[in-house]
Design a protein around this motif. Sequence first.
Motif, PDB file in Angstrom:
ATOM      1  N   MET A  34     -33.182 111.345  75.915  1.00 22.06           N
ATOM      2  CA  MET A  34     -34.348 111.961  76.080  1.00 22.06           C
ATOM      3  C   MET A  34     -34.006 113.308  76.339  1.00 22.06           C
ATOM      4  N   THR A  35     -33.051 113.812  77.257  1.00 18.81           N
ATOM      5  CA  THR A  35     -32.847 115.199  77.418  1.00 18.81           C
ATOM      6  C   THR A  35     -32.176 115.731  76.132  1.00 18.81           C
ATOM      7  N   GLY A  36     -31.431 115.022  75.238  1.00 20.84           N
ATOM      8  CA  GLY A  36     -31.070 115.712  73.767  1.00 20.84           C
ATOM      9  C   GLY A  36     -32.324 116.196  73.128  1.00 20.84           C
ATOM     10  N   ILE A  37     -33.382 115.224  72.993  1.00 21.64           N
ATOM     11  CA  ILE A  37     -34.596 115.513  72.215  1.00 21.64           C
ATOM     12  C   ILE A  37     -35.231 116.831  72.897  1.00 21.64           C
ATOM     13  N   LEU A  38     -35.553 116.860  74.273  1.00 24.30           N
ATOM     14  CA  LEU A  38     -35.985 118.020  74.599  1.00 24.30           C
ATOM     15  C   LEU A  38     -35.323 119.246  74.451  1.00 24.30           C
ATOM     16  N   TRP A  39     -33.898 119.048  74.337  1.00 22.42           N
ATOM     17  CA  TRP A  39     -33.183 120.160  74.251  1.00 22.42           C
ATOM     18  C   TRP A  39     -33.462 120.871  72.769  1.00 22.42           C
ATOM     19  N   GLN A  73     -24.470 115.913  62.687  1.00 20.76           N
ATOM     20  CA  GLN A  73     -23.878 114.772  63.179  1.00 20.76           C
ATOM     21  C   GLN A  73     -23.362 114.045  61.882  1.00 20.76           C
ATOM     22  N   MET A  74     -24.081 114.148  60.604  1.00 18.46           N
ATOM     23  CA  MET A  74     -23.409 113.676  59.398  1.00 18.46           C
ATOM     24  C   MET A  74     -21.916 113.932  59.134  1.00 18.46           C
ATOM     25  N   ILE A  75     -21.717 115.465  59.324  1.00 21.48           N
ATOM     26  CA  ILE A  75     -20.283 116.087  58.698  1.00 21.48           C
ATOM     27  C   ILE A  75     -19.375 115.886  60.083  1.00 21.48           C
ATOM     28  N   GLY A 102     -21.483 114.986  68.100  1.00 23.83           N
ATOM     29  CA  GLY A 102     -21.600 113.747  68.531  1.00 23.83           C
ATOM     30  C   GLY A 102     -22.725 112.991  68.270  1.00 23.83           C
ATOM     31  N   PRO A 103     -23.010 111.620  68.600  1.00 22.31           N
ATOM     32  CA  PRO A 103     -24.073 111.080  68.382  1.00 22.31           C
ATOM     33  C   PRO A 103     -25.517 111.280  69.347  1.00 22.31           C
ATOM     34  N   ASN A 104     -24.978 111.853  70.358  1.00 25.74           N
ATOM     35  CA  ASN A 104     -26.030 112.215  71.440  1.00 25.74           C
ATOM     36  C   ASN A 104     -25.937 113.737  71.808  1.00 25.74           C
TER      37      ASN A 104
END
Length: 96
Positions: free
Chosen positions: A1-6, A50-52, A56-58
Amino acid sequence: MTGILWIILVGFVAGIIARFLSPGPNNPQGFLLTTVLGIAGAFLATAIGQMIGHYGPNQGAGFITATIGAVLVLFIWNRLVARRVISDPGNRYLDR
């Protein structure tokens, strides 16, 4: 959730900066549309990073990468409006 807010926060700032970096007659008009395009650019930069394997995933995109993504989304938006594929909802006088 924090990642999306960032991503949303960075995308907001990146959208404002991208608008100033790429001025032109087909810029999206309005604060809300600029913000949405900036957030879309941040999500695009995160997905590509993230694709390249750069993130990282998060992890979300950094400020510079999100700004580059926002400029890319804004460029695509400008090309679509210039070719009249889409109309700019914030600019009522463009289609006249």
